[in-house]
Design a protein around this motif. Structure first.
Motif, PDB file in Angstrom:
ATOM      1  N   GLN A  65      13.990   9.312 -12.046  1.00 23.10           N
ATOM      2  CA  GLN A  65      14.253   7.949 -12.477  1.00 23.10           C
ATOM      3  C   GLN A  65      12.953   7.177 -12.652  1.00 23.10           C
ATOM      4  OE1 GLN A  65      17.264   5.884 -10.145  1.00 23.10           O
ATOM      5  NE2 GLN A  65      18.027   7.834  -9.341  1.00 23.10           N
ATOM      6  N   LYS A  66      13.001   6.185 -13.498  1.00 24.29           N
ATOM      7  CA  LYS A  66      11.878   5.273 -13.644  1.00 24.29           C
ATOM      8  C   LYS A  66      11.841   4.375 -12.414  1.00 24.29           C
ATOM      9  CE  LYS A  66       8.516   3.021 -15.697  1.00 24.29           C
ATOM     10  NZ  LYS A  66       7.192   3.649 -15.902  1.00 24.29           N
ATOM     11  N   VAL A  67      10.734   4.423 -11.662  1.00 23.01           N
ATOM     12  CA  VAL A  67      10.639   3.700 -10.400  1.00 23.01           C
ATOM     13  C   VAL A  67       9.637   2.557 -10.523  1.00 23.01           C
ATOM     14  CG1 VAL A  67      10.098   3.866  -7.950  1.00 23.01           C
ATOM     15  CG2 VAL A  67      11.180   5.791  -9.118  1.00 23.01           C
ATOM     16  N   SER A  68      10.082   1.356 -10.194  1.00 23.05           N
ATOM     17  CA  SER A  68       9.172   0.208 -10.179  1.00 23.05           C
ATOM     18  C   SER A  68       9.027  -0.381  -8.782  1.00 23.05           C
ATOM     19  CB  SER A  68       9.660  -0.878 -11.142  1.00 23.05           C
ATOM     20  OG  SER A  68      10.961  -1.321 -10.764  1.00 23.05           O
ATOM     21  N   LYS A  69      10.078  -0.230  -7.946  1.00 19.09           N
ATOM     22  CA  LYS A  69      10.039  -0.791  -6.596  1.00 19.09           C
ATOM     23  C   LYS A  69      10.731   0.146  -5.612  1.00 19.09           C
ATOM     24  CE  LYS A  69      10.242  -5.638  -8.154  1.00 19.09           C
ATOM     25  NZ  LYS A  69       8.880  -6.018  -7.688  1.00 19.09           N
ATOM     26  N   ILE A  70      10.248   0.131  -4.382  1.00 17.38           N
ATOM     27  CA  ILE A  70      10.929   0.834  -3.294  1.00 17.38           C
ATOM     28  C   ILE A  70      11.112  -0.142  -2.136  1.00 17.38           C
ATOM     29  CG2 ILE A  70      10.072   3.130  -3.898  1.00 17.38           C
ATOM     30  CD1 ILE A  70       8.017   2.844  -1.648  1.00 17.38           C
ATOM     31  N   THR A  71      12.158   0.123  -1.326  1.00 14.56           N
ATOM     32  CA  THR A  71      12.450  -0.705  -0.152  1.00 14.56           C
ATOM     33  C   THR A  71      12.108   0.084   1.101  1.00 14.56           C
ATOM     34  OG1 THR A  71      14.227  -1.871  -1.304  1.00 14.56           O
ATOM     35  CG2 THR A  71      14.229  -1.966   1.100  1.00 14.56           C
ATOM     36  N   ILE A  72      11.310  -0.526   1.988  1.00 14.71           N
ATOM     37  CA  ILE A  72      10.879   0.116   3.219  1.00 14.71           C
ATOM     38  C   ILE A  72      11.420  -0.685   4.398  1.00 14.71           C
ATOM     39  CG2 ILE A  72       8.903   0.847   4.605  1.00 14.71           C
ATOM     40  CD1 ILE A  72       7.292   0.928   1.979  1.00 14.71           C
ATOM     41  N   SER A  73      12.122  -0.006   5.303  1.00 13.34           N
ATOM     42  CA  SER A  73      12.692  -0.679   6.464  1.00 13.34           C
ATOM     43  C   SER A  73      12.575   0.210   7.690  1.00 13.34           C
ATOM     44  CB  SER A  73      14.165  -1.040   6.216  1.00 13.34           C
ATOM     45  OG  SER A  73      14.932   0.136   5.990  1.00 13.34           O
ATOM     46  N   SER A  74      12.457  -0.431   8.840  1.00  9.96           N
ATOM     47  CA  SER A  74      12.402   0.281  10.106  1.00  9.96           C
ATOM     48  C   SER A  74      12.802  -0.683  11.201  1.00  9.96           C
ATOM     49  CB  SER A  74      10.997   0.832  10.366  1.00  9.96           C
ATOM     50  OG  SER A  74      10.954   1.558  11.582  1.00  9.96           O
ATOM     51  N   ILE A  75      13.552  -0.189  12.172  1.00  9.59           N
ATOM     52  CA  ILE A  75      14.003  -1.039  13.273  1.00  9.59           C
ATOM     53  C   ILE A  75      12.790  -1.579  14.025  1.00  9.59           C
ATOM     54  CG2 ILE A  75      15.235  -1.041  15.466  1.00  9.59           C
ATOM     55  CD1 ILE A  75      17.106   1.038  14.241  1.00  9.59           C
ATOM     56  N   GLY A  76      12.789  -2.886  14.247  1.00  8.50           N
ATOM     57  CA  GLY A  76      11.678  -3.539  14.916  1.00  8.50           C
ATOM     58  C   GLY A  76      10.635  -4.095  13.971  1.00  8.50           C
ATOM     59  N   PHE A  77      10.851  -3.923  12.651  1.00 13.18           N
ATOM     60  CA  PHE A  77       9.891  -4.406  11.669  1.00 13.18           C
ATOM     61  C   PHE A  77      10.615  -5.173  10.561  1.00 13.18           C
ATOM     62  CE2 PHE A  77       7.903  -0.738  13.603  1.00 13.18           C
ATOM     63  CZ  PHE A  77       6.592  -1.146  13.802  1.00 13.18           C
ATOM     64  N   GLU A  78       9.864  -6.039   9.868  1.00 12.06           N
ATOM     65  CA  GLU A  78      10.403  -6.761   8.731  1.00 12.06           C
ATOM     66  C   GLU A  78      10.519  -5.809   7.530  1.00 12.06           C
ATOM     67  OE1 GLU A  78      11.447  -9.742   8.905  1.00 12.06           O
ATOM     68  OE2 GLU A  78      10.513 -10.554  10.720  1.00 12.06           O
ATOM     69  N   THR A  79      11.643  -5.884   6.822  1.00 13.10           N
ATOM     70  CA  THR A  79      11.847  -5.059   5.621  1.00 13.10           C
ATOM     71  C   THR A  79      10.938  -5.534   4.494  1.00 13.10           C
ATOM     72  OG1 THR A  79      14.133  -4.590   6.244  1.00 13.10           O
ATOM     73  CG2 THR A  79      13.548  -4.322   3.918  1.00 13.10           C
ATOM     74  N   GLN A  80      10.388  -4.579   3.748  1.00  7.90           N
ATOM     75  CA  GLN A  80       9.511  -4.910   2.623  1.00  7.90           C
ATOM     76  C   GLN A  80       9.982  -4.213   1.361  1.00  7.90           C
ATOM     77  OE1 GLN A  80       5.260  -4.742   2.772  1.00  7.90           O
ATOM     78  NE2 GLN A  80       5.159  -5.227   4.963  1.00  7.90           N
ATOM     79  N   VAL A  81       9.831  -4.901   0.211  1.00 15.02           N
ATOM     80  CA  VAL A  81      10.042  -4.320  -1.110  1.00 15.02           C
ATOM     81  C   VAL A  81       8.673  -4.211  -1.760  1.00 15.02           C
ATOM     82  CG1 VAL A  81      11.144  -4.547  -3.351  1.00 15.02           C
ATOM     83  CG2 VAL A  81      12.348  -5.294  -1.292  1.00 15.02           C
ATOM     84  N   VAL A  82       8.291  -2.974  -2.142  1.00 15.50           N
ATOM     85  CA  VAL A  82       6.932  -2.695  -2.592  1.00 15.50           C
ATOM     86  C   VAL A  82       6.953  -2.198  -4.025  1.00 15.50           C
ATOM     87  CG1 VAL A  82       4.859  -1.326  -2.114  1.00 15.50           C
ATOM     88  CG2 VAL A  82       6.294  -2.116  -0.233  1.00 15.50           C
ATOM     89  N   ASP A  83       5.991  -2.655  -4.823  1.00 14.62           N
ATOM     90  CA  ASP A  83       5.832  -2.196  -6.210  1.00 14.62           C
ATOM     91  C   ASP A  83       5.208  -0.808  -6.236  1.00 14.62           C
ATOM     92  OD1 ASP A  83       6.855  -4.551  -7.280  1.00 14.62           O
ATOM     93  OD2 ASP A  83       4.891  -5.529  -7.267  1.00 14.62           O
ATOM     94  N   CYS A  84       5.676   0.031  -7.159  1.00 16.59           N
ATOM     95  CA  CYS A  84       5.096   1.354  -7.384  1.00 16.59           C
ATOM     96  C   CYS A  84       4.380   1.359  -8.731  1.00 16.59           C
ATOM     97  CB  CYS A  84       6.181   2.433  -7.387  1.00 16.59           C
ATOM     98  SG  CYS A  84       7.059   2.579  -5.837  1.00 16.59           S
ATOM     99  N   GLN A  85       3.215   1.991  -8.776  1.00 17.12           N
ATOM    100  CA  GLN A  85       2.440   2.009 -10.013  1.00 17.12           C
ATOM    101  C   GLN A  85       1.904   3.402 -10.280  1.00 17.12           C
ATOM    102  OE1 GLN A  85      -0.645  -0.916  -9.720  1.00 17.12           O
ATOM    103  NE2 GLN A  85       0.766  -2.666  -9.668  1.00 17.12           N
ATOM    104  N   ASP A  86       2.363   3.991 -11.367  1.00 18.02           N
ATOM    105  CA  ASP A  86       1.781   5.226 -11.905  1.00 18.02           C
ATOM    106  C   ASP A  86       1.610   6.333 -10.867  1.00 18.02           C
ATOM    107  OD1 ASP A  86       1.549   3.881 -14.350  1.00 18.02           O
ATOM    108  OD2 ASP A  86      -0.433   3.109 -13.802  1.00 18.02           O
ATOM    109  N   ASN A  87       2.602   6.498 -10.032  1.00 18.29           N
ATOM    110  CA  ASN A  87       2.592   7.579  -9.039  1.00 18.29           C
ATOM    111  C   ASN A  87       1.400   7.529  -8.073  1.00 18.29           C
ATOM    112  OD1 ASN A  87       4.947   8.588 -10.104  1.00 18.29           O
ATOM    113  ND2 ASN A  87       3.907  10.051 -11.447  1.00 18.29           N
ATOM    114  N   LYS A  88       0.801   6.364  -7.915  1.00 18.14           N
ATOM    115  CA  LYS A  88      -0.320   6.249  -6.988  1.00 18.14           C
ATOM    116  C   LYS A  88       0.187   6.247  -5.547  1.00 18.14           C
ATOM    117  CE  LYS A  88      -3.506   3.696  -9.980  1.00 18.14           C
ATOM    118  NZ  LYS A  88      -4.289   2.443 -10.144  1.00 18.14           N
TER     119      LYS A  88
END
Length: 795
Positions: A65-88
């Motif tokens: 799939q074409k990916v522009s954003k991923i969501t990262i979450s973990s118990i005890g931490f604030e959830t973040q939505v992060v931009d993805c760029q060119d498979n970096k």
């Protein structure tokens, strides 16, 4: 080119493009400690497709799939939505969440689990809290735990109170990364001075008996100091800390993960001279190193070593004249404590699959504690002479711990089995020293003691012991109904030791030797029920068990026992039955978090040190005792800038069946229904922290510590009830902290005892009419200043 070939080429290119894979990879780490975040969820934004992070905080997955954003979450931490760029590759730091109920803890179940799935009272002191405290002593951190008092005796020396009176009895277990720092039978109430506060990542405190998992001594509670892991990005910290009374400290820490190898090194060197209390100079060097090698995504090897060199003068407390005049003079300028400790371990962790993991940990300890303690001074009122002792208690341990956890889909069952074997050699001696006593004008108390003669061949106690400790445990958790989880635990412990007592001989003239053994099975049963919407409750029943320390068994009695014994060979283990209910709740859209517990712990054969008229002590076992109370913690975060934390306990600790014996006069006294000494009925700690959004990386806080009055002796004839801050009886004082970090440079200021209150951290008296109170004064207002350079490499 024929049309058919053109069609085939275009079709193949189209297929190749349509099946091209995007590789999403990176690492996730804690923004405070820079440690890897293990088990974080990484998903394509708006979907359930993704993966979780490894033990090194790394992740990698493929998608077409074409990916522009991923969501990262973990118990005890604030959830973040992060931009993805060119498979970096991504490098993401997660901010710790203030919410303190859905934390991941390891001490409650011996493996990572949710706080809300653990039917025990447990508190976690987070990396953020520890970092903001900027402590010079461990008690500054531990005392933020609801229901806990680590009594400061000066220069990192301490007593403890967790569901027990403030005291020195062996009813608390101290661990480093889940391993006890001392073998069973060789308890020392000052053991936490052997910890390294600068490399402490977090601390977990279990309140109430944890014997079903961790064995004897974990009765009042267990404290697990979790040390810093190698950091996901290169880090280095170098700083200095000093106070207004001659305390100086240089501290450092550095870590990184390079490929499969991770490393962290850290420690500090402390020196104190000419402080506010006479005879209180001390030096300490503390270092820790940790290596982690990841063979693959299933197998990891961890090696750690800790070294402590502690050397302190130990003047101790004084009488009421020196205390209330604030002269801060020691009565024993010869007293000292010297500790050398080395601990090493290697852990092999293997994950068989998503449902099974095994850990094997061989370990080594080498420890010596030599002292000339002020509390062993024996003096009869009016006499110009006295006696004391110099003693040395050392041990060398070799042990292995093994554990396996297995998860089953049936009823969401989790099975834990494990065992530990510990072999320790323990030589001990104590010999007599003679003192001269400089009396006050009234002749009823001593102004100063001096050493007149040492008698290194006149032993008060001398023995060699070989200790064999064995423990086998199991715990199973399952959910018979949705949101209802049961936890059943069982452990068998055996402490056996061979001994030679050099102060007793047989009829044939040989030194008295033999073997002694204590064993016990300790069960636990509990459940948690999740009500949803951040609310739930739990209940448990557990047993505690603590054998007497070897130093108590081989100590000479003040007078022979009825059967003629000169020693305490027949001391019985202490037993405890604990009944507990508690719960948690989040309110006002998760702005308020509450954690509470009601408990009753019934004790039998608790061992007490009863002060005699000449200030010596006699060991006596109490028939029955009662420990009953409520513990509570409240966290309120109205917005991003303010945090209010309040925690405390209201409790009674009482004799139920105990006849007090005065060996000097053979007087028997029934103290049934009286409060145990050193047992305040209310303990509280609250803190208000402000971190303005308009000035990033600035913080300021004010902390209030409250300990109500307590009885000083078993017969409840005198209490400690000085007036502190806000007119409160007992102990009441304020601490102020502020700090600011600009780029990599951090400056901070702590003002301890802000209003300069006169209070005692410990006040005790014997049961005789002529006895006088001994006070351990707290420090006057103290300014602590620190500077630190924090380097963080490229992410």
């Amino acid at each position: 080119m024929k049309p058919i070939y053109k069609f085939l080429i275009v079709s193949l290119l189209t297929v190749n493009i349509s099946f091209a894979q995007n590789v999403i990879k990176g690492k996730i780490f804690d923004s405070t400690t820079k440690e890897p975040v293990v088990g974080a969820s990484v998903k394509l934004d708006g979907t359930n497709f993704g993966t979780t992070t490894s033990v090194n905080g790394q992740f990698s997955f493929e998608t077409n799939q074409k990916v522009s954003k991923i969501t990262i979450s973990s118990i005890g931490f604030e959830t973040q939505v992060v931009d993805c760029q060119d498979n970096k590759p991504l490098s993401v730091s997660l901010e710790p969440s203030v919410e303190n109920l859905q934390q991941v803890v390891v001490t409650a179940n011996r493996e990572a689990s949710l706080r809300t799935q653990s039917p025990v009272a447990i508190s976690k002191l987070s990396p953020t809290l520890i970092n903001d405290t900027k402590a010079t002593n461990m008690y500054e951190i531990i005392n933020k735990t609801p229901g806990v008092v680590m009594v400061n005796l000066g220069n990192e020396q301490h007593m403890m109170s967790i569901r027990q009176p403030m005291g020195t009895n062996p009813y608390f277990l101290y661990m480093e990364d889940g391993l006890p720092i001392r073998p069973m039978g060789v308890f020392n109430h000052n053991a936490l001075l052997e910890m390294n506060t600068f490399v402490t990542s977090s601390i977990e405190v279990v309140k109430g008996p944890a014997s079903s998992l961790y064995g004897p001594e974990a009765v009042g509670g267990a404290i697990n100091v979790i040390t810093q892991r190698p950091t996901s990005v290169s880090t280095a910290r170098v700083g200095v800390q000093f106070d207004s009374y001659g305390y100086k400290r240089i501290q450092f820490g550095a870590g990184a993960i390079i490929g499969k190898l991770g490393v962290y090194l850290g420690g500090y060197v402390t020196k104190q001279r000419e402080s506010w209390m006479t005879n209180s100079d001390f030096d300490k060097q503390s270092f820790m190193g940790k290596l982690e090698y990841t063979f693959n995504d299933k197998t990891r090897l961890i090696g750690a070593i800790s070294y402590i060199d502690y050397n302190s003068q130990s003047g101790g407390g004084g009488d009421s004249i020196s205390y209330y005049s604030r002269s801060y003079t020691s009565v024993a300028n010869f007293a000292y404590r010297r500790a050398l400790a080395t601990r090493a371990r290697i852990s092999l962790e293997h994950t068989w699959n998503n449902d099974a993991q095994t850990t094997i940990t061989p370990y080594y300890r080498d420890n010596s504690l030599g002292q000339n303690p002020n509390y062993t001074i024996i003096w009869k009122q009016g006499a110009s002479t006295a006696t004391s002792q110099i003693n040395d208690n050392s041990f060398t341990s070799y042990g292995v711990s093994a554990q396996h956890s297995q998860h089953f889909s049936f009823l969401k069952t989790n099975l834990l089995v494990g065992g530990i074997y510990d072999y320790s050699t323990n030589p001990y001696y104590a010999y007599l020293i003679n003192l001269s006593a400089q009396l006050r004008p009234d002749g009823k108390s001593v102004e100063k003691y001096t050493v007149s003669k040492e008698e290194p061949t006149n032993f008060l106690s001398k023995y060699d012991a070989k200790i064999y400790n064995t423990g086998i445990y199991t715990q199973i958790g399952f959910e018979p109904l949705q949101n209802l989880r049961f936890s059943l635990g069982l452990r068998y412990d055996r402490m056996a030791f061979d001994y030679v007592n050099y102060l007793a001989k047989t009829a044939s003239g040989e030194y008295f030797s033999g073997t002694k053994e204590y064993s016990q099975v300790t069960p636990k049963i509990g459940f948690t029920y999740d009500l949803g919407h951040g609310k739930g409750f739990y209940a448990n029943y557990s047993k505690g068990f603590s054998p007497p320390a070897l130093t108590a068994i081989f100590r000479k009695r003040p007078t022979p026992a009825a059967n003629g014994d000169l020693f305490y060979y027949n001391l019985e283990p202490a037993h405890f039955d604990n009944y507990e209910v508690g719960g948690w709740a989040s309110l006002l859209n998760n702005k308020i978090y509450i954690d509470y517990a009601f408990y009753q712990m019934d004790g039998q054969n608790e061992l007490l040190s009863i002060k005699q008229p000449d200030n010596s002590t006699d060991y006596q076992s109490v028939g029955k005792t009662l420990h009953r109370g409520v513990e509570y913690g409240i966290t309120y975060k109205p917005n991003a800038q303010w945090l209010i934390r309040f925690g405390g306990t209201n409790a009674v600790h009482r004799f139920m069946e105990f006849t007090l014996s005065n060996k000097a006069s053979d007087v028997l006294q029934n103290v049934n229904g009286k409060d145990m000494p050193q047992a305040p009925k209310w303990i509280a700690n609250t803190e208000v922290t402000y971190k303005p959004t308009w000035l990033k990386n600035y913080r300021v806080s004010i902390e209030w510590q409250r300990i109500s009055s307590w009885y000083q002796n078993q017969i409840n004839t005198v209490s400690y009830d000085d007036t502190g801050a806000f007119g409160a009886k007992g102990v009441s004082f304020l601490n102020f902290r502020t700090g600011y970090q600009w780029k990599s440079i951090e400056l901070y200021l702590n003002v301890m005892n802000l209003t300069n209150e006169l209070y005692a951290t410990n006040a005790t008296r014997g049961n005789n009419a002529t006895d006088r109170t001994t006070y351990t004064p707290a420090a006057p207002r103290t300014f602590v200043v620190g500077f630190q350079y924090n380097f963080v490499g490229k992410k």
